[in-house]
Scaffold this active site. Structure first.
Site, PDB file in Angstrom:
ATOM      1  CG  ASP A 324      -2.866  11.381   5.642  1.00  0.00           C
ATOM      2  OD1 ASP A 324      -3.764  10.747   5.067  1.00  0.00           O
ATOM      3  OD2 ASP A 324      -2.263  10.962   6.653  1.00  0.00           O
ATOM      4  CD  GLU A 361      -7.611  10.659   4.453  1.00  0.00           C
ATOM      5  OE1 GLU A 361      -7.976   9.492   4.241  1.00  0.00           O
ATOM      6  OE2 GLU A 361      -6.572  10.956   5.084  1.00  0.00           O
TER       7      GLU A 361
END
Length: 605
Positions: A324, A361
Site C-alpha cells: 500500500d 500502489e
C-alpha cells in the site's frame, strides 16, 4: 515513408537471444524493418561502463517480409541500456522504446536489459482476482462483527445485512461489516476456478478494527473476524491444491493508532514539533513509520521472522505482497532514502523466495521504482487504467480528487497513445509484462457504474484489460456487473452478488471468453505490443510474435479503415474474436468498418 513504421525491436524472444540473461552472457540483439526499406546501415548504441559505445549491426536474415539486423554484446552491467541509429541516403533516424526520431535523443526511453533478473512467470501468465474480504462471502457467521461490539474513532461497529448498500464514511466510519471472511473465500474456490482465476490479491487481512484494515493493530495476527491464522492456513493450502496463488495487501508506511507500537515503540514513528504523531495524508489515525530506526527495519523485513518474511513461510506460504502507498514509504521530514530502502526490502524478500511477486500502489509516474531492483510491478493506474478510462470518455478521477471540474481532452487516440508510451517506454521490457492491469479497485468506482460510459465502452475496456501489455486483474464482482455508485470509497465495495439471476451476463460471458483467450494465447502473455494506428478518434494496437498477431481496434466515431499489416508481418488468415464480422483480409490489408464506440478484436495468422 511508410517503411519507418515497420522499424521495431523489444526485449522479447524475437529480438533477444536470451530474454533474461545472466551477468557475463554473450547475447544477440536484433532489430527489424520492412524488407524494401531504404536503410544503408544500422548501428547499436549502448552505454558500456557509462561510455557511449557504437557497434555496426549486420543484416542476418529476411523473414516474413522483414530484414533483421543483429549484433552481439556481453552483459557486463546490472542494466544494459541502448537504442538504435538507422542511416538512409536522406537522413539518420534514432529509435528507442517510444518511437523513431530525426534528432539525437535522450536516454530516458532507451531499451534496457536487466541482468540476473528472475522472472515471476506464474504472475505473468496469470489471471488475478482482487477481493475486499469483508464483502466477498460469509463462510462463518460465528466470527461476524456484532452491532456495538466496539467503538472505533467515535463510531460503533455495525453488522450489515448482505444486500444493503454500504454506509458513507461519515455515517459508518468504516466499521460497517458484512461478514465476509477467509472461510468464505475458501468456499468459493470452485467459483474462482470455473471463472479461470489463477491468483488472488486480497486486501489487508491483519488485525484491525476497520473493515478495510489499512490501519493495522497487529501485523502478526490475521483478524479474528476474518477467521484468524488458522483460516489463512486452511485457505492457502486449499488454494495451492487448486493451483491458485495468493498475495496479500499490507501497509508498511503507517500503522493504526491503536497498534501496540504506538505506546511501546514510539521511536518507530515520526513526531511533529507539538509531540503529536506525524500521520499519513493528515489522517490522524494513521501514524507514519520511521525507517531510520534499525529495529523497525528488523521487525518489518530484515529478520527471519520479520513481518514481510513471516507470512511467506510455512505454514502460510503467501506468494507475494501488494504494498500500500508504496511511493510514500521512506519519505518524511526531509528523509528521502526510499529507493535504498526498497532495494533492501526486495533483496531480503527475494532471498527468501525468488518467485514472490512484489506489486506496489502508485497512481502516478512510477518508473523509478520499476527498474528491476525495487518493485516487480505497480497496480497499473498510470499506464493503463487512467488512460483507458479517459480515452473511453471519463474524467480523470485521480486529478479530479484534487482539482474540481478540470477540462481535459477525452476520447482522443493520440493522447491515449502518448500516455501509455510515457509509462511503458521508460521501464525495461522484462517488467512491462509484469504490470498489474486493472479497470476498477477498492479505491475507485467500478467502471461499469460510470455515468460517462456506455455498455459498449465497458465491454471494450474488458477486451483491453486482457489484450494490453501486462497482467489482467479483475476486481471482485466486475465480472457480473456488481452494483455500485460514484460517491465514496464504500460505493466501490458493495457485497458480492451471489444470485446469478441478477448478473449481467453480457459482461460475464465476455470476461469468461477473454480469460480463456488470455490463457491460450502466449502472445498475450509474452508477445510484443505496438500501436498500429491512432488518430484523435480511434486507436488500434497489436500483440504479436513472428507467427501471429492479435489486433484490437476501437473508434469513437463511424469510420472506415484500411490497415496495411506489413508493419507487423505477412498474414493470410483472419479470425474475428469479438465484434461484428465487418472486416476482411486481402493482400495483407485489413479493411474494417466501425460504428461509433464499436470495438473489434481479430487474430491474424
Amino acid at each position: 515513408m511508410s517503411w519507418i513504421n515497420s522499424i521495431f525491436s523489444d526485449g522479447s524472444k524475437i529480438f533477444l537471444s536470451k530474454t533474461n540473461p545472466l551477468m557475463g552472457d554473450n547475447i544477440s540483439i536484433r532489430i527489424r524493418a520492412k524488407e524494401k526499406s531504404p536503410i544503408k546501415r544500422v548501428f547499436f548504441r549502448y552505454l558500456r561502463y557509462g561510455e557511449e559505445t557504437i557497434l555496426q549491426m549486420n543484416k542476418v536474415k529476411v523473414s516474413n517480409g522483414f530484414n533483421y539486423y543483429e549484433c552481439n554484446i556481453v552483459i557486463e552491467e546490472i542494466i544494459t541500456q541502448y537504442h538504435f541509429i538507422i542511416e538512409t541516403d536522406d537522413t539518420t533516424y534514432f529509435y528507442n522504446q517510444k518511437g523513431i526520431y530525426e534528432n539525437i535523443i535522450i536516454e530516458d526511453y532507451d531499451f534496457k536489459i536487466i541482468s540476473n533478473f528472475k522472472d515471476v512467470s506464474w504472475a505473468r501468465e496469470g489471471i488475478f482476482y482482487q477481493i475486499f474480504v469483508d464483502r466477498f462471502f460469509n463462510g462463518n457467521p460465528k466470527n461476524d462483527v456484532k452491532d456495538k461490539e466496539y467503538n472505533y474513532c467515535g463510531y460503533d461497529s455495525k453488522k450489515m445485512p448482505w444486500n444493503e448498500v454500504p454506509l458513507d464514511y461519515k455515517e459508518g466510519g468504516n466499521v460497517d461489516f458484512y461478514g465476509g471472511d477467509l472461510e468464505g473465500i475458501k468456499e468459493k474456490i470452485n467459483y474462482l476456478k470455473d471463472l479461470g482465476i489463477t491468483a488472488l490479491y486480497l486486501n489487508p487481512i491483519f488485525e484491525s478494527k476497520s473493515n478495510h484494515k489499512y490501519d493495522c493493530d497487529d501485523y502478526y495476527n490475521v483478524d479474528n473476524h476474518f477467521g484468524g491464522d488458522k483460516a489463512l492456513m486452511d485457505l492457502t493450502k486449499a488454494l495451492r491444491n487448486n493451483n491458485i496463488k495468493v498475495i496479500v495487501d499490507i501497509s508498511i508506511n503507517h500503522t493504526g493508532i491503536e497498534n501496540n507500537w504506538v505506546k511501546n515503540n514510539k521511536d518507530f514513528y515520526f513526531f511533529n514539533e507539538d509531540g503529536t504523531y506525524e500521520s499519513w495524508n493528515e489522517v490522524k489515525t494513521l501514524p507514519v513509520l520511521n525507517y531510520k530506526n534499525d529495529d523497525l527495519k528488523d521487525v518489518i523485513y530484515k529478520s527471519k521472522n520479520s513481518v514481510l518474511k513471516y507470512w511467506l513461510q510455512e505454514p502460510f506460504n503467501l506468494d507475494g505482497w501488494r504494498l500500500d502507498v508504496g511511493h510514500n514509504v521512506g519519505k518524511m521530514k526531509g528523509q528521502n532514502f526510499h529507493f535504498n530502502l526498497w532495494r533492501d526490502i526486495r533483496k531480503e524478500l527475494k532471498a527468501t523466495n525468488q518467485e514472490i511477486y512484489l506489486v506496489a500502489e502508485h497512481w502516478s509516474d512510477c518508473k523509478d521504482y520499476l527498474q528491476g531492483d525495487m518493485w516487480d510491478s505497480t497496480m497499473n493506474y498510470f499506464g493503463m487504467m487512467r488512460p483507458i478510462r479517459k480515452y473511453l470518455g471519463e474524467d480523470d478521477r485521480f486529478i479530479s480528487w484534487k482539482i474540481d471540474s478540470l477540462n481535459m481532452k477525452k476520447e482522443n487516440g493520440n493522447i491515449f497513445k502518448e500516455e501509455v508510451l510515457n509509462h511503458f517506454s521508460r521501464i525495461p521490457f522484462q517488467l512491462q509484462g509484469l504490470q498489474l492491469n486493472l479497470l476498477s479497485s477498492h479505491d475507485i468506482h467500478r467502471i461499469h457504474t460510470s455515468n460517462k460510459l456506455s455498455q459498449e465502452d465497458v465491454l471494450s475496456s474488458v477486451i483491453m484489460l486482457f489484450t494490453f501489455g501486462g497482467i489482467p486483474c479483475i476486481y471482485y464482482g466486475d465480472e457480473v456487473g456488481l452494483k455500485g455508485d460514484l460517491s465514496t470509497s464504500g460505493a466501490s465495495r458493495y457485497p458480492m452478488e451471489w444470485d446469478d439471476k441478477k448478473w449481467d451476463y453480457k459482461i460475464n460471458n465476455l470476461y469468461k471468453k477473454m480469460i480463456d483467450l488470455y490463457k491460450n494465447e502466449k502472445v498475450l502473455q509474452y508477445g510484443s505490443f505496438k500501436f498500429i494506428l491512432n488518430e484523435n478518434d480511434y486507436i488500434g494496437y497489436a500483440r504479436f510474435d513472428d507467427k501471429e498477431a492479435i489486433l484490437f481496434i476501437n473508434s469513437r466515431k463511424k469510420v472506415n479503415l484500411s490497415i496495411e499489416l506489413e508493419d507487423i508481418g505477412i498474414f493470410k488468415d483472419l479470425d474475428v474474436l469479438y465484434g461484428e464480422n465487418n472486416c476482411k483480409l486481402s493482400k495483407n490489408k485489413l479493411d474494417v468498418n466501425l460504428r461509433p464506440k464499436e470495438s473489434i478484436l481479430v487474430k491474424l495468422l
